[in-house]
Each structure stands twice: as C-alpha cells, then as structure tokens.
Scaffold this active site. Structure first.
Site, short mmCIF file in Angstrom:
data_model
loop_
_atom_site.label_atom_id
_atom_site.label_comp_id
_atom_site.label_asym_id
_atom_site.label_seq_id
_atom_site.Cartn_x
_atom_site.Cartn_y
_atom_site.Cartn_z
N ASP A 15 0.81 -1.22 0.00
CA ASP A 15 0.00 0.00 0.00
C ASP A 15 0.85 1.28 0.00
O ASP A 15 0.74 2.12 0.90
CB ASP A 15 -0.95 -0.02 1.21
CG ASP A 15 -1.80 -1.28 1.25
OD1 ASP A 15 -2.22 -1.73 0.17
OD2 ASP A 15 -2.01 -1.82 2.34
N GLU A 49 -11.95 -1.19 -7.87
CA GLU A 49 -12.15 -2.13 -6.77
C GLU A 49 -11.94 -1.42 -5.43
O GLU A 49 -12.77 -1.43 -4.56
CB GLU A 49 -11.17 -3.30 -6.90
CG GLU A 49 -11.23 -4.31 -5.78
CD GLU A 49 -12.52 -5.14 -5.82
OE1 GLU A 49 -13.17 -5.17 -6.88
OE2 GLU A 49 -12.86 -5.75 -4.80
#
Ligand code: FUB
Length: 449
Positions: free
Chosen positions: A38, A204
């Site tokens: 991330d 998403e």
C-alpha cells in the site's frame, strides 16, 4: 523468510539475469528487510517519502500493525525510517481495536503533515487522522476519534487526500464503493455530507487521487482478484469520471495491488506491490507483499501509457550516491538476510547480520578514489568483518573492515580500514562475513578520500 534460499529462489522465480554465480540483479521489490504494501509516496523538499503498510513476517491473511516510512532522493536506494504510526506499538489511535493498520496517505499543508490511516473500531473499518510537524513523525492522533465512519459503507478504507489549486481539500476512500468529503481548512474535519459517487468501471479499491496539467486522475486497484491498476479521468475533482483503462493489467501472481503515483525530478512513477518475496519461500499465497516501482509516461492527451508489469530491474537511478557523506546502513537498494530495528543512537540500524548476508548500495560515485572506510558498529563478540566489494557480492574486494567486540550489542564504536581500487561509479556491496550467528549491528558508514 528463509534467507539462505532467498536469492537463488527469487532469481529463479523471476527468471532474472544471473551474474557471477547466484547473484540476482533485480532491484524490484524495493524493500527486502520486511514485507511492505500500500505505497503512499509524498514528495517534499526534494525527497520522496514513501509511507507503507507492513505485513507481518508470519502473516497468512492480513496481519498489519504499523505504518512505516522510507525515503530516497535517487529512487533506487531507500532509507528505512521505521514505524511512524501504528495501532499497537505505537498505538496512535487509542480508540482503535489495535489491529488493521491499512493503506494510509500523508499530505503536507502549511508545514504540518496529516496521516489518514484506516483501522478497525467496533468491527468496522474507519479512518483516523494523525498529525506531525515532520514527515518522519511521530504522528499524534489529531481528534481522538475516527474522522470517517460511515455505517452505510461496507468498509471505510484506503483514503486518498488531495488539495486543489483553490486550496479546497478532498478526502476520497472506498472498497467497491467510492466516497468523498470536502475537508475543512484544518484538514482534520469536514463539511457537509459524505458523498458516494458512481463506482468507475474497473474500480475495486485503493483510490489514488491527483491533478496533473489540469486533468484530475483517480487511479485505483482494479477489479479483484487478481488486481491490476486502473484509472479514470475527469475535469473536476468530483467527477463525472471516465474510465481510461489500465495502468497495469492484473496478473494471476498478484492477488492485490494498490497504486501510489508521483512526479519526481522530471519523471513519473507508479508504486504498487507484488508477492515475489513471499514466493521466494514457496509458491503459497499469503498476504506478505512487497512494494515495487516503475517509471511511466503520459501521452499528449494526458492518458497514461500502460505498463506491462513490474520489471525485475526496477527504475533507473536518478543521481549517484556520494560515499564521502555519512550514509545510514539502512540505505539499501537490495539486501539479503537482513532486518532493521530502532537504533539506540537514534534512527534505525541494520541487524540480523549473518555470514554472507549483504547490502547492495546502487550507483556509488567514488570519483578519483577512496582511501578509507569507517563504519559505526556494535558487537557482543569479535570475528565479524565487512567486505567492501564492487558491482556484485563476489566482485572486486577493495577493503575489509574487522569488527571487534565493542563491549555489547548496544555499545557503538566506529571502526576503520584502508581502501584501494575504488574509483569511479560502482554498485557497492557491503558483504558481511565471519563467525557464526548474528555478527554485529550496523548503524552507518562513510568512505574517506
Ligand atoms: O493492505 C490492506 C488492504 O489490502 C488495503 O487497504 C487494500 O488497498 C489492499 O491493498
């Protein structure tokens, strides 16, 4: 990870060019001392600060307790700054359940740094905000409660924050659904309602919002799973959005992904992650991810030229490293077998150093020649050595520094040795040899002319 199998398995898996025996020339993924995911890059004062999540070494599903920071000025050698905030140690958000430090983003405004971090409270993912007066933190909870809690959403995760040219700041987030709020000037509160907008095709999760040459971009992890990276464009920060396609199509090998995009020193970069270090143990899927970076280009109309996949070589180095300035040992392009930890002298140090482990520092400019080398080390026992080699771990030996017992694992001493044959630009390999078990700890190094 099993360090002894690490290099050869990873090279074999990647099909990487192998030089000098078993040396893998890959520089992606960019962090090897722990699992990271991330990526949230921030360019500030000429430095790339890369905030990351951190997958536990033993994780199978998501096991994530803290947010880490790395920095670079050349895009290939990354300095580890350790944990800047967390949900357990440190527990930045007291109200949090103490688990799930998920994808954060940090932004600077008027000299203050704001970290938006998703975590769990009462079984629901929410977003907290913490502040610091330096990119390296320490970040402190700004409001003592979540900034974003939307009981209507499936989960409030993956914040992306953006300040428009008129000073208005926006916070976007979402998983399968996407929301935003307009932040107030203080960056720690918002006005009006939470707005949900139509999920762009391919979206998403993991929104990454930015503006470039008048175009607004919403990059994201594409439909799960596996996830690639897609993007949409708009001429306004609040849409409507036109899905443009993929930045990178999904591949079966990477169930997840998560874009972080910057311009730096005239080039454009996208960060994301793959599972290659996890696969260097075996081919089982586990949430043990590793951040990668690629350079990419924009076409004339502002669209993004699609990338094939993470290359094994990574990106080109922007500038050579000056070895005559003190360099943190945890400034690493590639390493094998090593860990980092908080240093008793401040900052971080390299640890878990065993026989034949090494650090590669890419593109070191020795100029007309180095004559000496100094290293700050701490060793409970004698016998360890630092070999200084050029261009690969078994390359030309230009010096060997003995590490004596310094009086304890935290007793730091500066040791020196002579150097010859180090001229011009080379990749520097600091190769650790000798003894058995953990040899010593390593804080910083410096060459002398
Ligand atoms: O890292 C935990 C979650 O996985 C992130 O919040 C998502 O974007 C995905 O990367």
């Amino acid at each position: 990870m099993n360090k002894k199998m690490y290099t050869s398995r990873l090279c074999a898996l990647l099909g990487v060019v192998v030089a000098q025996g078993s040396v893998c020339l890959a520089d992606n993924p960019i962090i090897q001392t722990r699992y990271t995911a991330d990526p949230a890059p921030l360019v500030h004062d000429g430095v790339v600060y890369l905030y990351t999540t951190h997958d536990d070494d033993e994780a199978r599903g998501f096991v994530m307790y803290d947010w880490m920071l790395y920095s670079s000025t050349d895009m290939v050698n990354w300095t580890d700054h350790g944990t800047v905030a967390g949900v357990r140690d440190p527990k930045t958000f007291e109200w949090a359940d103490g688990r799930n430090a998920w994808a954060p983003q940090v932004i600077e405004k008027d000299g203050t740094f704001y970290l938006y971090g998703p975590t769990v409270r009462n079984g629901h993912m929410v977003i907290g905000v913490a502040v610091a007066d330096h990119p390296m933190g320490p970040f402190k909870d700004a409001i003592g409660k979540p900034l974003i809690f939307n009981p209507e959403s499936n989960d409030d995760i993956d914040p992306s924050v953006f300040i428009d040219d008129d000073g208005q700041a926006y916070l976007y987030w979402g998983h399968q659904r996407i929301f935003y709020v307009t932040l107030n000037d203080d960056m720690i509160s918002y006005s009006g309602e939470i707005v949900e907008f139509e999920r762009p095709e391919l979206f998403e999760e993991g929104p990454w919002f930015y503006k470039r040459n008048g175009n607004y971009y919403l990059a994201f992890a594409s439909y799960c799973c596996p996830e690639g990276m897609g993007y949409a464009m708009s001429d306004s920060p609040t849409g409507p959005w036109k899905t443009m396609g993929y930045i990178m199509k999904p591949r079966a090998a990477s169930s997840g992904n998560h874009p972080g995009i910057i311009d730096y020193k005239g080039k454009s970069y996208v960060f994301g992650f793959n599972y290659n270090l996890n696969f260097s143990d075996d081919l089982k899927h586990r949430e043990r991810r590793s951040i990668c970076v690629e350079e990419f280009e924009y076409a004339e109309d502002g669209s993004i030229v699609e990338l094939p996949w993470w290359t094994r070589e990574g990106v080109l180095q922007i500038e050579l490293l000056n070895p005559y300035k003190q360099t943190e040992a945890e400034t690493i392009c590639w390493s094998v077998g090593l860990k980092t930890e908080k240093c008793s002298e401040g900052g971080m140090n390299v640890c878990n150093i065993d026989n034949t482990d090494y650090i590669k520092v890419k593109g070191v400019d020795f100029g007309s020649g180095a004559k000496s080398f100094s290293a700050r080390v701490a060793a409970a026992t004698a016998g360890g050595k630092i070999e200084l080699r050029l261009d690969n771990p078994k390359g030309t030996l230009v010096g060997t520094c003995e590490v004596p017992a310094t009086g304890g694992e935290q007793k730091w001493e500066t040791v020196s040795c002579t150097v010859s044959g180090a001229e011009g630009a080379h990749d520097l390999y600091l190769r650790f040899v000798g003894g058995s078990g953990e040899l010593f700890r390593f804080n910083w190094w410096k060459f002398g002319k």
